[in-house]
Design an enzyme around this catalytic site. Structure first.
Site, PDB file in Angstrom:
ATOM      1  CG  MET A 119      -1.971  -1.153   1.149  1.00 57.26           C
ATOM      2  SD  MET A 119      -2.828  -1.370  -0.433  1.00 57.26           S
ATOM      3  CE  MET A 119      -3.675   0.178  -0.590  1.00 57.26           C
ATOM      4  CG  ASP A 134      -1.131  20.746  -8.425  1.00 54.42           C
ATOM      5  OD1 ASP A 134      -2.175  21.382  -8.663  1.00 54.42           O
ATOM      6  OD2 ASP A 134      -0.220  21.185  -7.691  1.00 54.42           O
TER       7      ASP A 134
END
Length: 166
Positions: A119, A134
């Site tokens: 993870m 972004d």
């Protein structure tokens, strides 16, 4: 074959008991060396690619920011993935490279713990890819984040895993 693996058996849910979510207890599991590598792709439309290649991005260096963001993000995995254990990360590398197909992000994370780092590796590549978006969104809103997947993991009860080649 365990009872829960028997044909027709109902699988035991590890993260739910009596209908309620829970964090799996790893108290009695041995801490072992574990490693995971994940990848993501950021597909760039022509305008975004040109801005990146020309160094003409008004926000600065998207690839450098993405590397740092991936490292920062992996340390926050247990805050973002609700039933994930916070674990000591003993090593991590995030690599962000411009390739013909787009920006390729990979992350390798290591630990010695009773649970794995898959993870953390997946979080690292996702956060890095989001930062590429972004940083380049002024050049194009059509940037796509794709192909987030686990490439390899080692250690732990389930042993070695290698993703099939696409």
């Amino acid at each position: 074959m365990s009872e829960r693996d028997a044909p027709g058996a109902t699988p035991e849910l590890t993260h739910f008991r009596d209908g309620a979510p829970r964090m799996v207890d790893v108290t009695d599991k041995a801490a072992t060396h574990r490693e995971a590598t994940a990848e993501a792709w950021v597909r760039l439309p022509t305008d975004a690619r040109r801005a990146l290649e020309a160094g003409a991005n008004p926000k600065g260096d998207p690839l450098g920011v993405a590397r740092l963001a991936g490292l920062s993000g992996l340390k926050r995995t247990a805050d973002l993935v609700l039933l994930c254990h916070p674990i000591p990360v003993t090593g991590a590398k995030v690599d962000v490279q411009l390739r013909e197909q787009g920006v390729h992000v990979t992350a390798t994370v290591r630990t010695t713990a009773p649970t794995g780092v898959e993870m953390e590796a997946l979080t690292a590549v996702t956060v890095a890819a989001l930062n590429v978006y972004d940083m380049l969104k002024a050049a194009s809103k059509a940037i796509e984040i794709t192909g987030v997947r686990l490439l390899h993991k080692s250690g732990g009860k389930s042993g070695e895993y290698h993703a099939p080649r696409p």
